[in-house]
Design an enzyme around this catalytic site. Structure first.
Site, PDB file in Angstrom:
ATOM      1  N   ASP A 191      -5.689  -1.120  15.098  1.00 18.59           N
ATOM      2  CA  ASP A 191      -5.334  -0.293  13.855  1.00 18.59           C
ATOM      3  C   ASP A 191      -4.166  -0.894  13.475  1.00 18.59           C
ATOM      4  O   ASP A 191      -3.326  -1.490  14.331  1.00 18.59           O
ATOM      5  CB  ASP A 191      -5.472   1.034  14.205  1.00 18.59           C
ATOM      6  CG  ASP A 191      -5.614   1.889  12.766  1.00 18.59           C
ATOM      7  OD1 ASP A 191      -5.569   1.233  11.670  1.00 18.59           O
ATOM      8  OD2 ASP A 191      -5.983   3.108  12.836  1.00 18.59           O
ATOM      9  N   ASP A 192      -3.627  -0.555  12.326  1.00 22.00           N
ATOM     10  CA  ASP A 192      -2.337  -0.920  11.708  1.00 22.00           C
ATOM     11  C   ASP A 192      -1.303  -0.097  12.591  1.00 22.00           C
ATOM     12  O   ASP A 192      -0.322  -0.766  12.474  1.00 22.00           O
ATOM     13  CB  ASP A 192      -2.202  -0.908  10.186  1.00 22.00           C
ATOM     14  CG  ASP A 192      -2.672   0.311   9.458  1.00 22.00           C
ATOM     15  OD1 ASP A 192      -2.097   1.272   9.654  1.00 22.00           O
ATOM     16  OD2 ASP A 192      -3.937   0.189   9.000  1.00 22.00           O
ATOM     17  N   CYS A 211       4.026   5.388  -4.196  1.00 23.63           N
ATOM     18  CA  CYS A 211       3.467   5.408  -5.446  1.00 23.63           C
ATOM     19  C   CYS A 211       3.405   3.966  -6.063  1.00 23.63           C
ATOM     20  O   CYS A 211       3.899   3.038  -5.242  1.00 23.63           O
ATOM     21  CB  CYS A 211       4.355   6.117  -6.333  1.00 23.63           C
ATOM     22  SG  CYS A 211       4.650   7.963  -5.878  1.00 23.63           S
ATOM     23  N   ASN A 222       8.718   5.022  -7.821  1.00 20.05           N
ATOM     24  CA  ASN A 222       8.373   4.744  -6.366  1.00 20.05           C
ATOM     25  C   ASN A 222       9.432   4.974  -5.517  1.00 20.05           C
ATOM     26  O   ASN A 222      10.599   4.106  -5.475  1.00 20.05           O
ATOM     27  CB  ASN A 222       7.516   3.488  -6.386  1.00 20.05           C
ATOM     28  CG  ASN A 222       7.172   3.194  -4.766  1.00 20.05           C
ATOM     29  OD1 ASN A 222       6.770   4.071  -4.151  1.00 20.05           O
ATOM     30  ND2 ASN A 222       6.981   2.072  -4.360  1.00 20.05           N
ATOM     31  N   GLY A 223       9.542   6.010  -4.696  1.00 12.83           N
ATOM     32  CA  GLY A 223      10.458   6.042  -3.695  1.00 12.83           C
ATOM     33  C   GLY A 223      10.973   7.539  -3.481  1.00 12.83           C
ATOM     34  O   GLY A 223      10.201   8.679  -3.603  1.00 12.83           O
ATOM     35  N   THR A 231      -7.199  -2.006   6.778  1.00 10.81           N
ATOM     36  CA  THR A 231      -5.818  -2.614   6.668  1.00 10.81           C
ATOM     37  C   THR A 231      -5.479  -3.521   8.207  1.00 10.81           C
ATOM     38  O   THR A 231      -4.756  -4.563   7.974  1.00 10.81           O
ATOM     39  CB  THR A 231      -4.634  -1.581   6.600  1.00 10.81           C
ATOM     40  OG1 THR A 231      -5.101  -0.528   5.736  1.00 10.81           O
ATOM     41  CG2 THR A 231      -3.284  -2.002   6.428  1.00 10.81           C
ATOM     42  N   TYR A 263       0.942  -1.439   6.246  1.00 11.15           N
ATOM     43  CA  TYR A 263      -0.039  -0.498   5.982  1.00 11.15           C
ATOM     44  C   TYR A 263      -0.241  -0.489   4.593  1.00 11.15           C
ATOM     45  O   TYR A 263      -1.178  -0.737   3.940  1.00 11.15           O
ATOM     46  CB  TYR A 263       0.404   0.799   6.398  1.00 11.15           C
ATOM     47  CG  TYR A 263      -0.681   1.704   6.116  1.00 11.15           C
ATOM     48  CD1 TYR A 263      -2.103   1.990   6.775  1.00 11.15           C
ATOM     49  CD2 TYR A 263      -0.597   2.617   5.081  1.00 11.15           C
ATOM     50  CE1 TYR A 263      -2.971   2.795   6.158  1.00 11.15           C
ATOM     51  CE2 TYR A 263      -1.602   3.538   4.506  1.00 11.15           C
ATOM     52  CZ  TYR A 263      -2.666   3.811   5.166  1.00 11.15           C
ATOM     53  OH  TYR A 263      -3.699   4.560   4.676  1.00 11.15           O
ATOM     54  N   GLY A 320      -1.770   5.188  -4.184  1.00 11.78           N
ATOM     55  CA  GLY A 320      -1.706   6.836  -4.569  1.00 11.78           C
ATOM     56  C   GLY A 320      -2.815   7.198  -4.913  1.00 11.78           C
ATOM     57  O   GLY A 320      -3.369   6.722  -6.032  1.00 11.78           O
TER      58      GLY A 320
END
Length: 502
Positions: A365-366, A2, A101-102, A303, A257, A28
């Site tokens: 790619d990442d 988030c 966030n978490g 990314t 990412y 998000g």
């Protein structure tokens, strides 16, 4: 994952918070919310969808006040319903609203405590609501009609003692101020900064410093693990370390990412870290495959572009853009549901045939999570005329779930789980598979800040930094995270929705 923000200003903050969410939208795309405070009253708007779709001009005008907090969300726990969009609100004590966030790892224990001992009602499946109620209870336990910054910090200290896992949180106390705090491991990022005005200093906290920069706030520093900052409505600033035990261990996947390339997290440039990831990956190719026949390096946007560019430079081969991206399609990794992810890949990317035809192509790619997207992109490269398609990941194999705020799928849906690197290559249809070594990834990130001794790398090596993760816990979250379970939750009727007003 988030994105969160909080502002205390001398002017209305509704537009600034909206702009902050647009900058943090990459964190998000499931829901967005803003709550402001004016003369002791909260004004809230939240709903499912992108920031631009959740807030109309009319709704923005109702968000009055010179302080507020905001949130963009994708679901890490609970159902994908507007009832679980943030910020959350409780009226006691004082009136509190929180954005988080978490992911808490001891939510079952906390739920029992909140019901039995604290006598508080939890209305959703979100651990963010649990975090808010734990803080509210600890603040209420002080038994004060009027509180000060020290009281707020005392409540945060109690939260640290009770809550485990990852949490970067911002809390607004009605008519008093905005609080921000970070868990003692500093797993999720959070920064704060100041903006000088004629009336005095405005303050802002956010998940990434890019949100501060776009609003002309000067970055002061990261909030330290276990630290809390509190800005009173008057603009008075306070900071205090609220945890006796601190073990700084940020999530390395932020650098792989999630974070924007132009962000600086814990004094580490995400852009520079990704350059070093590409350099390390090229060194591995030169060491293990010196006679490679790669004609061109092509990134899978967006990314991985930084790592791919440096990789091509180090290998001495051409770098080309081989895919055109539709920027109106969201990030597939954070889209709920496998069918939606599959559908979005072809809508999202279109191959430029001239860059593939007759060439041996290295796609970069990442990371690779489920592998479904990688498989489809490799097939797109072949359809565009590539002779051979090699695939490189700037991250090591993702073999285990992340329990600290990244909603990775169940282990059975992780393509690298119980597979060798060569077997992953076969599964996604690549002629050769190249993964980053974990030691090289750590070195690439740590070089930006040698004071950080270790990182959360649990999704690569199953080493969880909190002491409460066992196989039973992982089995439980696997049941919750598989696509079938998510589909069932999304079809359930989630209860009370307070999306428009408090």
């Amino acid at each position: 994952m988030c994105g969160i923000a909080g502002i205390v200003s001398h002017h209305n903050v509704n537009q600034d918070l909206y702009d902050a969410l647009t900058v943090l939208q990459h964190r998000g795309q499931d829901a967005a919310g803003i709550v402001t405070c004016d003369e002791g009253r909260f004004y809230l708007r939240k709903d499912n969808g992108l920031t631009r779709d959740v807030f109309s001009n009319e709704q923005m005008m109702k968000l009055k006040g010179t302080m507020g907090i905001a949130h963009v969300r994708y679901p890490t726990a609970g159902c994908s319903s507007s009832s679980e969009a943030q910020p959350f609100y409780v009226n006691s004590p004082f009136g509190l609203t929180l954005a988080h966030n978490g992911n808490l790892t001891n939510i079952e224990e906390l739920k029992k405590q909140l019901f039995k001992d604290d006598q508080r009602h939890i209305n959703t499946d979100s651990d963010s609501e649990i975090l808010l109620n734990v803080f509210a209870h600890e603040l209420q336990q002080l038994g004060k009609l009027r509180i000060d910054a020290d009281d707020v910090f005392q409540a945060v200290s109690a939260v640290h003692r009770r809550c485990r896992g990852a949490y970067a949180a911002v809390v607004m106390i009605a008519g008093f101020g905005v609080l921000a705090f970070r868990d003692p491991h500093g797993i999720r990022p959070m920064v704060f900064g100041e903006r000088k005005t004629e009336e005095g200093s405005d303050y802002m906290v956010a998940s990434e410093n890019v949100a501060l920069k776009v609003l002309d706030f000067e970055l002061t520093r990261d909030i330290k693990p276990g630290e809390a900052v509190f800005i009173e409505l008057t603009g008075k600033f306070h900071a205090k370390q609220c945890s006796d035990i601190v073990d700084h261990c940020p999530c390395i996947f932020e650098y792989v990412y999630f974070a924007r390339s132009d962000s600086i997290l814990d004094d580490i440039s995400v852009y520079k870290a990704r350059l070093r990831m590409g350099e390390k990956l090229a060194e591995k190719v030169l060491k293990e495959w010196p006679e490679h026949d790669i004609d061109v390096v092509i990134p899978i946007p967006d990314t991985s572009r930084t790592s791919a560019l440096q990789m091509a430079y180090k290998l001495g081969v051409k770098f080309r853009e081989g895919f055109m991206k539709n920027r109106y399609i969201g990030r597939t990794f954070i889209m709920p549901g496998q069918q939606m992810r599959k559908k979005s890949v072809k809508q999202k990317l279109n191959a430029i045939d001239l860059e593939f035809e007759g060439k041996n192509v290295l796609l970069v790619d990442d990371s690779i999570v489920r592998g479904t997207t990688s498989e489809q992109i490799i097939q797109m490269a072949r359809d565009a005329g590539a002779k051979k398609v090699y695939f490189a990941s700037a991250a090591p194999p993702v073999r285990y779930p992340n329990v600290y705020g990244i909603d990775m799928p169940s282990v059975e849906e992780l393509i690298a789980h119980n597979r060798t690197e060569e077997e992953v290559g076969v599964a996604i249809g690549a002629d050769k598979m190249i993964y980053q070594n974990l030691e090289d990834l750590i070195d690439a990130v740590q070089k930006g800040n040698v004071n950080i001794k270790h990182f959360d790398t649990s999704c690569f090596n199953k080493e969880y930094i909190t002491d409460d993760i066992d196989d039973a816990y992982l089995d439980r979250i696997n049941m919750l995270r598989n696509d079938g379970a998510q589909k069932n939750r999304s079809s359930e009727h989630c209860v009370i929705d307070m999306q428009n007003a408090v």
